[in-house]
Structure formats: structure tokens, C-alpha cells
Design a protein around this motif. Structure first.
Motif, mmCIF file in Angstrom:
data_model
loop_
_atom_site.group_PDB
_atom_site.id
_atom_site.type_symbol
_atom_site.label_atom_id
_atom_site.label_comp_id
_atom_site.label_asym_id
_atom_site.label_seq_id
_atom_site.Cartn_x
_atom_site.Cartn_y
_atom_site.Cartn_z
ATOM 1 N N ARG A 196 0.837 -1.195 0.000
ATOM 2 C CA ARG A 196 0.000 0.000 0.000
ATOM 3 C C ARG A 196 0.871 1.244 0.000
ATOM 4 O O ARG A 196 1.991 1.232 0.533
ATOM 5 C CB ARG A 196 -0.906 0.063 1.243
ATOM 6 N N ALA A 197 0.337 2.298 -0.582
ATOM 7 C CA ALA A 197 0.969 3.607 -0.464
ATOM 8 C C ALA A 197 0.392 4.322 0.747
ATOM 9 O O ALA A 197 -0.724 4.035 1.189
ATOM 10 C CB ALA A 197 0.694 4.426 -1.723
ATOM 11 N N ALA A 198 1.155 5.229 1.309
ATOM 12 C CA ALA A 198 0.649 6.057 2.400
ATOM 13 C C ALA A 198 -0.356 7.052 1.839
ATOM 14 O O ALA A 198 -0.076 7.740 0.855
ATOM 15 C CB ALA A 198 1.795 6.793 3.075
ATOM 16 N N ASN A 199 -1.548 7.126 2.456
ATOM 17 C CA ASN A 199 -2.552 8.064 1.959
ATOM 18 C C ASN A 199 -2.809 9.219 2.926
ATOM 19 O O ASN A 199 -3.749 9.992 2.740
ATOM 20 C CB ASN A 199 -3.864 7.356 1.605
ATOM 21 N N ALA A 200 -1.956 9.353 3.948
ATOM 22 C CA ALA A 200 -1.984 10.529 4.829
ATOM 23 C C ALA A 200 -0.719 10.516 5.681
ATOM 24 O O ALA A 200 -0.181 9.447 6.003
ATOM 25 C CB ALA A 200 -3.223 10.548 5.723
ATOM 26 N N LEU A 201 -0.247 11.702 6.034
ATOM 27 C CA LEU A 201 0.867 11.854 6.962
ATOM 28 C C LEU A 201 0.318 12.380 8.284
ATOM 29 O O LEU A 201 -0.486 13.310 8.303
ATOM 30 C CB LEU A 201 1.904 12.837 6.421
ATOM 31 N N VAL A 202 0.773 11.800 9.392
ATOM 32 C CA VAL A 202 0.402 12.265 10.735
ATOM 33 C C VAL A 202 1.699 12.631 11.439
ATOM 34 O O VAL A 202 2.500 11.755 11.774
ATOM 35 C CB VAL A 202 -0.372 11.196 11.515
ATOM 36 N N LEU A 203 1.919 13.923 11.679
ATOM 37 C CA LEU A 203 3.244 14.405 12.039
ATOM 38 C C LEU A 203 3.239 15.226 13.318
ATOM 39 O O LEU A 203 2.548 16.250 13.415
ATOM 40 C CB LEU A 203 3.793 15.271 10.895
ATOM 41 N N ASP A 204 4.009 14.774 14.291
ATOM 42 C CA ASP A 204 4.322 15.610 15.443
ATOM 43 C C ASP A 204 5.305 16.691 14.981
ATOM 44 O O ASP A 204 5.975 16.544 13.954
ATOM 45 C CB ASP A 204 4.937 14.741 16.541
ATOM 46 N N VAL A 205 5.402 17.752 15.762
ATOM 47 C CA VAL A 205 6.261 18.871 15.360
ATOM 48 C C VAL A 205 7.543 18.913 16.187
ATOM 49 O O VAL A 205 8.642 18.635 15.683
ATOM 50 C CB VAL A 205 5.507 20.212 15.466
ATOM 51 N N ASP A 206 7.418 19.248 17.467
ATOM 52 C CA ASP A 206 8.606 19.473 18.293
ATOM 53 C C ASP A 206 9.394 18.194 18.502
ATOM 54 O O ASP A 206 8.858 17.157 18.902
ATOM 55 C CB ASP A 206 8.198 20.060 19.645
ATOM 56 N N GLU A 207 10.678 18.267 18.208
ATOM 57 C CA GLU A 207 11.627 17.160 18.303
ATOM 58 C C GLU A 207 11.324 16.033 17.315
ATOM 59 O O GLU A 207 11.873 14.946 17.427
ATOM 60 C CB GLU A 207 11.706 16.615 19.731
ATOM 61 N N THR A 208 10.448 16.309 16.347
ATOM 62 C CA THR A 208 10.201 15.352 15.268
ATOM 63 C C THR A 208 10.455 16.038 13.930
ATOM 64 O O THR A 208 11.451 15.759 13.274
ATOM 65 C CB THR A 208 8.760 14.804 15.329
ATOM 66 N N LEU A 209 9.568 16.950 13.530
ATOM 67 C CA LEU A 209 9.838 17.718 12.310
ATOM 68 C C LEU A 209 10.945 18.728 12.526
ATOM 69 O O LEU A 209 11.742 19.010 11.631
ATOM 70 C CB LEU A 209 8.570 18.450 11.853
ATOM 71 N N ARG A 210 10.967 19.298 13.723
ATOM 72 C CA ARG A 210 12.021 20.259 14.044
ATOM 73 C C ARG A 210 12.674 19.854 15.345
ATOM 74 O O ARG A 210 12.070 19.191 16.183
ATOM 75 C CB ARG A 210 11.464 21.675 14.151
#
Length: 420
Positions: free
Chosen positions: A89-103
Motif C-alpha cells: 500500500r501507499a501512504a494516503n496521509a501523513l500524521v506528524l508531530d512537530v517538536d523534536e520530530t519535524l524540528r
């Protein structure tokens, strides 16, 4: 020919390292008003396309393989192929934390790196919805999301913000569904607990503690933040003290939430002791803080009355070392917020990628695993429980400040899903 063999050929026969360097330069070239710089960008873009054309002409589905080579290292590409072989399967949504994950404050001056922002734009343009899932207030996260991704993307209808760890969901462009206040669905007893805690948390605090912390401007959760640099020794000390204080306050508020006319408890002043016993038993990290603060439970968890324990079961006390102590609702965790966000976004059969580092993110990861609804990734400095979950599933661990590399891997997973 098997896709594994084709990937080996791709990375053995072509200079994919130089191709990625051109792609990276073209992608993150800063906006400048310079004819010389723009000419340089155009030259790099022409070379990039020429190198991609060589791959396009060498493979069936060559356009896809050219994008794979331009986006991912050999290791990333084979990781993506392994994921596709496992899940199909392909990913059909991203679920993203911000602090200490994206930045990460340790690597990127607490800004989301430009390569990460670019990858999020790439996912958006490919039709993959983005759910930003954070413990921060709506206004804070909305502000830096618009600043980083742009107002048009955030208001496109394909971006949702789960804020305050799941107490609310904000999805611009969806009319009456744009903002869902999930905390309004809690019953009166639980709402009264939070109302009391919020009204007392600063006025009732000891003078030294009140001067050392501030109340985060939440709509519902009660979060104490340090008036010192996050991660430092002073912040650690004051957050440990705040945790003990909040536990005692939760105990008192829960007892007060029962009708005073019922006289149900002969020792209503035991509320703080019951709270310490309950939450220490539920969370080893909280127990360790209580012990270090010389506030270890005097009672066994078995001494907590069933009615009180049942109410504690619905209230979350969260501890983030040297960062925050927080009271929230277990019925309003990030997983519940994500489900609501996906509902608004119209993702009916989710297969999401959850990226996060804390226990609140772990609940979303476990929800995805339990429902065959996605996979999990985490930075290497995540909490022990998060890393244990990620290592037990797909081992998608990335270095601090390198969220873009994991997003590239998932982007390639989606590219490979096109190859049938």
C-alpha cells in the motif's frame, strides 16, 4: 525483472549521488532576485533533467525510477521497497508531530528545516493529506505552519491540525467541520475536574513555583511550562516539582467532582495520596519523578477507591522531562484527534505514516498498528516506549533533525506503489 533487481541496476549503473545533489539544489534553492543566481539554477535544472532522461530511457516506467533515484539513497529506496512488499500500500496521509520530530532544538534552531518543508509540499502536490498532530495550542501551531508551508497550502482543504494533543481539530476549508471542539463531548463530571484545576493551578501554587512556571494558553488541557530554557537543569527541576503539584491537584479535583451530598468518601483529604499512587503505578517515569522529589506514594494503588480509580482512568497526567507537566483527557488523546481529522479530510481507508517522539504520539502509532492503518517512524532520541514500538514494527528510526530523510523514504514508497 523483479523490482529488487531493477533497483540494484538503477543504483549500480547510474550516478545517483550526483543526481540527488542536483535535485536537492533545485528543490531548496532560496528565492533570490539575482539574474546570475537564477541562471545558475536553470543550468542545474537542465542538468538534472538530462540525467533523469538517461534513466527514463533505460527503464520501463523510467519516469518513476528517475524520481526514485533523485529522491532517495540506495538504502532509502530498498527500505521503501521492503515496506511496499510488506504492506502493498501507499501512504494516503501523513500524521506528524512537530517538536523534536519535524524540528529539533538541538540541530535546527527550532525551525522546521527547509528540506522537510519541501518534502511536505511534495506530498501535498501528490494528493497526500497532512495532519499536523501536536500538544501545542492552535494559534501557535497554525502560525508556524502557515509561515513554513504557506497560507495557500494550509487552507487548501488537505491539511488538518490536531492541537492540544487531541482536544480539538482544525481543518480549514471544510465549512461547519472546520473546527471540531472534541472536549465539548466530555461529560459534566470530567469537565468540572478540568475547570477546578484550571482555576486553581496558578493561584494555589507555592510562590516559588508560581514564579518559575507559566500556564500554556490552551483551550482545554492544563499545561505548566518552565520559565527557563527547555531542556536545562532549572527547567528539569521546576517541571519535576510541577508534576507533583499537578498530581495532588488532580486528586483534590477528582474528589470534589463527586457530589458532596453523597458523603461517599470518609477521607476526602486522601485525594492527593490516591492520585500519586494511581499515576505512579500507571507510569514508571512518573514514579521515578515522585521518588526523586521525595513524594513517593504512601499507599498502594489497591487502596484507591474504585470510583476514584475509574475517574483517574479518564484523566491523563503527562510528564515531559524539562519541558512540561500536563493534565489532559485520555478520551481526547492524539489518536482520537487523528481519527476525527481523517474523517473531516475524507480518508476512509487510512494507511498513514505516524512520525513522533513522545508517549502521546505512541498512542497514535498503536492505533495505526492495531487497526492495520499505517506504520510508525521516530527520531533516535524518542522516548524508550516509542523506540521500542518502532523497532518492533518496521525499524523506521531517523537521526535528530533529519525528518526529511524519512519523508523521502515514504515518498519513494508511494512512487514504488505505482509500479505494477
Amino acid at each position: 525483472m523483479e523490482r529488487y533487481d531493477l533497483l540494484y541496476r538503477l543504483y549500480d549503473e547510474f550516478d545517483t549521488k550526483t543526481l540527488r545533489e542536483y535535485q536537492d539544489f533545485v528543490d531548496v534553492f532560496p528565492p533570490v532576485d539575482s539574474r546570475v543566481a537564477l541562471d545558475h539554477w536553470q543550468e542545474a535544472n537542465d542538468e538534472l533533467e538530462a540525467r533523469k532522461d538517461e534513466i527514463r530511457s533505460a527503464f520501463a516506467m523510467g519516469a518513476t525510477y528517475a524520481e526514485v533515484a533523485a529522491r532517495a539513497t540506495r538504502e532509502q529506496a530498498f527500505t521503501a521497497l521492503d515496506l511496499h512488499s510488506k504492506y502493498d500500500r501507499a501512504a494516503n496521509a501523513l500524521v506528524l508531530d512537530v517538536d523534536e520530530t519535524l524540528r529539533s532544538a538541538g540541530r535546527t534552531d527550532n525551525e522546521i528545516p527547509r528540506d522537510t518543508l519541501h518534502m511536505l509540499t511534495e506530498f501535498h502536490e501528490s494528493g497526500v493529506p497532512i495532519v499536523i498532530c501536536t500538544g501545542q495550542t492552535l494559534e501557535n501551531v497554525k502560525g508556524f505552519t502557515i509561515q513554513g508551508l504557506g497560507n495557500e497550502l494550509v487552507h487548501s482543504g488537505d491539511v488538518s491540525i490536531v492541537y492540544e494533543a487531541g482536544t480539538g481539530v482544525f481543518t480549514p476549508g471544510h465549512g461547519s467541520e472546520t473546527k471540531r471542539l472534541l472536549y465539548e463531548n466530555l461529560d459534566a463530571d470530567i469537565q468540572s475536574v478540568f475547570a477546578e484545576i484550571r482555576s486553581r493551578v496558578l493561584p494555589d501554587a507555592a510562590d516559588d513555583l508560581r514564579r518559575s512556571v507559566h500556564l500554556q494558553g490552551n483551550e482545554f488541557n492544563v499545561t505548566l511550562k518552565p520559565n527557563f530554557e527547555t531542556g536545562g537543569k532549572q527547567a528539569a527541576a521546576v517541571i519535576d516539582e510541577s508534576l507533583v503539584y499537578l498530581l495532588d491537584l488532580v486528586g483534590e479535583a477528582v474528589i470534589n467532582s463527586f457530589s458532596s451530598a453523597s458523603n461517599e468518601f470518609e477521607e476526602p483529604d486522601r485525594g492527593p495520596s490516591w492520585a500519586r499512587a494511581y499515576y505512579a503505578d500507571a507510569d514508571n517515569e512518573i514514579r521515578e519523578v515522585l521518588e526523586s522529589e521525595h513524594a513517593a506514594p504512601e499507599l498502594s494503588v489497591d487502596a484507591v477507591p474504585d470510583a476514584v480509580s475509574a475517574r483517574f482512568d479518564r484523566i491523563d497526567v503527562a510528564y515531559y522531562h524539562a519541558d512540561a507537566a500536563e493534565v489532559g483527557s485520555l478520551e481526547l488523546n492524539k489518536a482520537a484527534g487523528v481519527e476525527s481529522a481523517l474523517d473531516v479530510l475524507g480518508v476512509d481507508d487510512p494507511f498513514v505514516v505516524v512520525m513522533g517522539d513522545s508517549k502521546s504520539d505512541l498512542r497514535v502509532m498503536q492505533w495505526a498498528a492495531d487497526n492495520d492503518a499505517g506504520l510508525a517512524a521516530a527520531p533516535e532520541h524518542s522516548s524508550r516506549d516509542v523506540l521500542a514500538h518502532v523497532m518492533d514494527t518496521d525499524e523506521l528510526v531517523f537521526d535528530r533533525g533529519r525528518s526529511a530523510e524519512m519523508l523521502q523514504t515514504i515518498f519513494v514508497l508511494n512512487l514504488l506503489a505505482k509500479l505494477r
